[in-house]
Design a protein around this motif. Structure first.
Motif, PDB file in Angstrom:
ATOM      1  N   THR A   1      12.717   1.698   7.940  1.00 50.22           N
ATOM      2  CA  THR A   1      14.015   1.526   8.764  1.00 50.22           C
ATOM      3  C   THR A   1      13.122   1.501  10.193  1.00 50.22           C
ATOM      4  O   THR A   1      12.397   2.321  10.593  1.00 50.22           O
ATOM      5  N   THR A   2      13.245   0.346  11.039  1.00 53.24           N
ATOM      6  CA  THR A   2      12.430   0.052  12.099  1.00 53.24           C
ATOM      7  C   THR A   2      13.298   0.637  13.446  1.00 53.24           C
ATOM      8  O   THR A   2      14.405   0.039  13.444  1.00 53.24           O
TER       9      THR A   2
ATOM     10  N   LEU B   1       8.819  13.051  24.669  1.00 50.18           N
ATOM     11  CA  LEU B   1       9.643  13.204  23.515  1.00 50.18           C
ATOM     12  C   LEU B   1       9.665  11.925  22.588  1.00 50.18           C
ATOM     13  O   LEU B   1       9.678  12.142  21.442  1.00 50.18           O
ATOM     14  N   ALA B   2       9.730  10.757  23.173  1.00 54.51           N
ATOM     15  CA  ALA B   2       9.752   9.613  22.486  1.00 54.51           C
ATOM     16  C   ALA B   2       8.282   9.551  21.450  1.00 54.51           C
ATOM     17  O   ALA B   2       8.320   9.474  20.403  1.00 54.51           O
ATOM     18  N   GLU B   3       7.320  10.100  22.196  1.00 55.68           N
ATOM     19  CA  GLU B   3       5.820  10.370  21.295  1.00 55.68           C
ATOM     20  C   GLU B   3       6.167  11.324  19.880  1.00 55.68           C
ATOM     21  O   GLU B   3       5.724  11.146  19.053  1.00 55.68           O
ATOM     22  N   ALA B   4       6.892  12.476  20.493  1.00 46.62           N
ATOM     23  CA  ALA B   4       7.062  13.533  19.497  1.00 46.62           C
ATOM     24  C   ALA B   4       7.960  12.800  18.388  1.00 46.62           C
ATOM     25  O   ALA B   4       8.029  13.238  17.288  1.00 46.62           O
ATOM     26  N   THR B   5       9.159  11.865  18.834  1.00 44.17           N
ATOM     27  CA  THR B   5       9.663  11.325  17.632  1.00 44.17           C
ATOM     28  C   THR B   5       8.855  10.358  16.847  1.00 44.17           C
ATOM     29  O   THR B   5       8.945  10.467  15.669  1.00 44.17           O
ATOM     30  N   ALA B   6       8.148   9.789  17.506  1.00 41.86           N
ATOM     31  CA  ALA B   6       7.219   8.627  16.646  1.00 41.86           C
ATOM     32  C   ALA B   6       6.220   9.808  15.634  1.00 41.86           C
ATOM     33  O   ALA B   6       6.052   9.276  14.549  1.00 41.86           O
ATOM     34  N   ALA B   7       5.666  10.601  16.346  1.00 46.64           N
ATOM     35  CA  ALA B   7       4.932  11.524  15.464  1.00 46.64           C
ATOM     36  C   ALA B   7       5.596  12.255  14.376  1.00 46.64           C
ATOM     37  O   ALA B   7       4.951  12.634  13.466  1.00 46.64           O
ATOM     38  N   ASN B   8       6.785  12.439  14.543  1.00 47.55           N
ATOM     39  CA  ASN B   8       7.500  13.480  13.538  1.00 47.55           C
ATOM     40  C   ASN B   8       8.584  12.706  12.562  1.00 47.55           C
ATOM     41  O   ASN B   8       9.492  13.281  12.134  1.00 47.55           O
ATOM     42  N   ALA B   9       8.239  11.164  12.499  1.00 51.02           N
ATOM     43  CA  ALA B   9       9.286  10.547  11.895  1.00 51.02           C
ATOM     44  C   ALA B   9       9.138  10.564  10.394  1.00 51.02           C
ATOM     45  O   ALA B   9       8.071  10.629  10.033  1.00 51.02           O
ATOM     46  N   PRO B  10      10.526  10.842   9.730  1.00 56.90           N
ATOM     47  CA  PRO B  10      10.402  10.997   8.272  1.00 56.90           C
ATOM     48  C   PRO B  10       9.843   9.535   7.564  1.00 56.90           C
ATOM     49  O   PRO B  10       9.666   8.508   8.032  1.00 56.90           O
ATOM     50  N   GLU B  11       9.400   9.810   6.404  1.00 57.66           N
ATOM     51  CA  GLU B  11       8.754   8.624   5.672  1.00 57.66           C
ATOM     52  C   GLU B  11       9.880   7.554   5.399  1.00 57.66           C
ATOM     53  O   GLU B  11      11.097   8.039   5.450  1.00 57.66           O
ATOM     54  N   GLY B  12       9.346   6.366   5.793  1.00 58.67           N
ATOM     55  CA  GLY B  12      10.463   5.191   5.504  1.00 58.67           C
ATOM     56  C   GLY B  12      11.137   4.980   7.119  1.00 58.67           C
ATOM     57  O   GLY B  12      11.932   4.048   6.973  1.00 58.67           O
ATOM     58  N   VAL B  13      10.654   5.644   8.072  1.00 57.98           N
ATOM     59  CA  VAL B  13      11.122   5.190   9.680  1.00 57.98           C
ATOM     60  C   VAL B  13       9.878   4.844  10.353  1.00 57.98           C
ATOM     61  O   VAL B  13       8.764   5.925  10.262  1.00 57.98           O
TER      62      VAL B  13
ATOM     63  N   GLY C   1      26.075  -4.672  16.877  1.00 58.39           N
ATOM     64  CA  GLY C   1      26.298  -4.198  15.565  1.00 58.39           C
ATOM     65  C   GLY C   1      25.184  -3.211  15.019  1.00 58.39           C
ATOM     66  O   GLY C   1      25.274  -2.466  14.165  1.00 58.39           O
ATOM     67  N   LYS C   2      24.220  -3.140  15.785  1.00 63.95           N
ATOM     68  CA  LYS C   2      22.994  -2.189  15.465  1.00 63.95           C
ATOM     69  C   LYS C   2      23.333  -0.614  15.731  1.00 63.95           C
ATOM     70  O   LYS C   2      23.877  -0.133  16.628  1.00 63.95           O
ATOM     71  N   PRO C   3      22.851   0.164  14.761  1.00 63.41           N
ATOM     72  CA  PRO C   3      23.035   1.814  14.968  1.00 63.41           C
ATOM     73  C   PRO C   3      22.371   2.168  16.358  1.00 63.41           C
ATOM     74  O   PRO C   3      21.089   1.571  16.623  1.00 63.41           O
TER      75      PRO C   3
ATOM     76  N   ALA D   1      19.979   6.668   7.961  1.00 62.42           N
ATOM     77  CA  ALA D   1      21.209   6.740   7.163  1.00 62.42           C
ATOM     78  C   ALA D   1      22.222   5.666   7.783  1.00 62.42           C
ATOM     79  O   ALA D   1      22.853   4.758   6.949  1.00 62.42           O
ATOM     80  N   ALA D   2      22.421   5.477   8.988  1.00 61.91           N
ATOM     81  CA  ALA D   2      23.250   4.675   9.694  1.00 61.91           C
ATOM     82  C   ALA D   2      22.913   3.086   9.433  1.00 61.91           C
ATOM     83  O   ALA D   2      23.503   2.324   9.051  1.00 61.91           O
ATOM     84  N   ALA D   3      21.547   3.143   9.552  1.00 61.44           N
ATOM     85  CA  ALA D   3      20.999   1.793   9.294  1.00 61.44           C
ATOM     86  C   ALA D   3      21.067   1.201   7.755  1.00 61.44           C
ATOM     87  O   ALA D   3      21.143   0.020   7.706  1.00 61.44           O
ATOM     88  N   GLU D   4      20.855   2.078   6.932  1.00 62.66           N
ATOM     89  CA  GLU D   4      20.945   1.746   5.765  1.00 62.66           C
ATOM     90  C   GLU D   4      22.439   1.383   5.320  1.00 62.66           C
ATOM     91  O   GLU D   4      22.581   0.469   4.264  1.00 62.66           O
ATOM     92  N   LYS D   5      23.425   2.039   5.778  1.00 57.57           N
ATOM     93  CA  LYS D   5      24.808   1.516   5.566  1.00 57.57           C
ATOM     94  C   LYS D   5      25.292   0.335   6.490  1.00 57.57           C
ATOM     95  O   LYS D   5      25.685  -0.455   5.693  1.00 57.57           O
ATOM     96  N   ASN D   6      24.505  -0.225   7.358  1.00 54.52           N
ATOM     97  CA  ASN D   6      24.615  -1.372   8.138  1.00 54.52           C
ATOM     98  C   ASN D   6      24.102  -2.463   7.310  1.00 54.52           C
ATOM     99  O   ASN D   6      24.221  -3.541   7.138  1.00 54.52           O
TER     100      ASN D   6
END
Length: 184
Positions: A3-4, A21-33, A107-109, A179-184
């Motif tokens: 998921t991008t 905070l954005a850098e923290a988000t990138a650094a802590n992204a779960p596998e597959g994100v 339409g994107k999450p 999860a929302a992107a996968e439903k999309n």
């Protein structure tokens, strides 16, 4: 499947806690994100319908629209300026909202997070960002949010990516977006 997540940060300041905070988000992204922080919000001219016509659209806008178009989801990271979101973030949303009904975020999450100096962590700005991106056509994830108060004190000596609580919180945000992107 990966998921991008295109991430737009509403602060242009060097050393911004919201960029951190954005850098923290990138650094802590779960596998597959895959988190992509868009670097060019400062280069976007203010939205103007006279310029938003074929052959005149600035390259910076084309780059933003292409990045949003190829992303599976959107993450907005917003500080709070005078009780609302920064103009640079609102401007990016305006460019992404066009053409009306078929913009790059249609339409994107989309989720909104942020940190601010005050005791509420910028919730007013984040609410305004949710409202604007929803009107722009995104599918706003109302239950995927994070507001971190007292940013200047909390992150004075610790980068958000090194804060265990924040690391867990941003990973949860990204899991909700995935999860929302996968439903999309």
């Amino acid at each position: 499947m990966t998921t991008t997540v295109l991430t737009l940060v509403g602060s242009l300041r060097s050393g911004s806690t919201n960029m951190q905070l954005a850098e923290a988000t990138a650094a802590n992204a779960p596998e597959g994100v895959d988190v992509n922080v868009f670097p060019g919000l400062a280069d976007l001219p203010f939205y103007n319908e006279d310029v938003d016509v074929e052959g005149r659209v600035p390259a910076s806008v084309t780059a933003l629209r292409e990045a949003a178009g190829s992303a599976d989801a959107l993450l907005l990271v917003s500080p709070e300026y005078n009780g609302t979101m920064p103009a640079v973030l609102k401007n990016a949303i305006d460019w992404l909202s066009r053409p009306f009904g078929a913009g790059a975020v249609s339409g994107k999450p989309a989720a909104v997070i942020g940190t601010a100096f005050g005791q509420f962590g910028g919730v007013w700005a984040q609410d305004e960002a949710r409202k604007a991106v929803g009107i722009a056509g995104a599918n706003v994830l109302e239950d995927v949010k994070l507001s971190i108060p007292n940013s200047l004190v909390r992150f004075a000596e610790t980068h958000p990516k090194d804060d265990a609580e924040v690391a867990g919180q941003v990973a949860e945000v990204l899991a909700g977006i995935r999860a929302a992107a996968e439903k999309n």
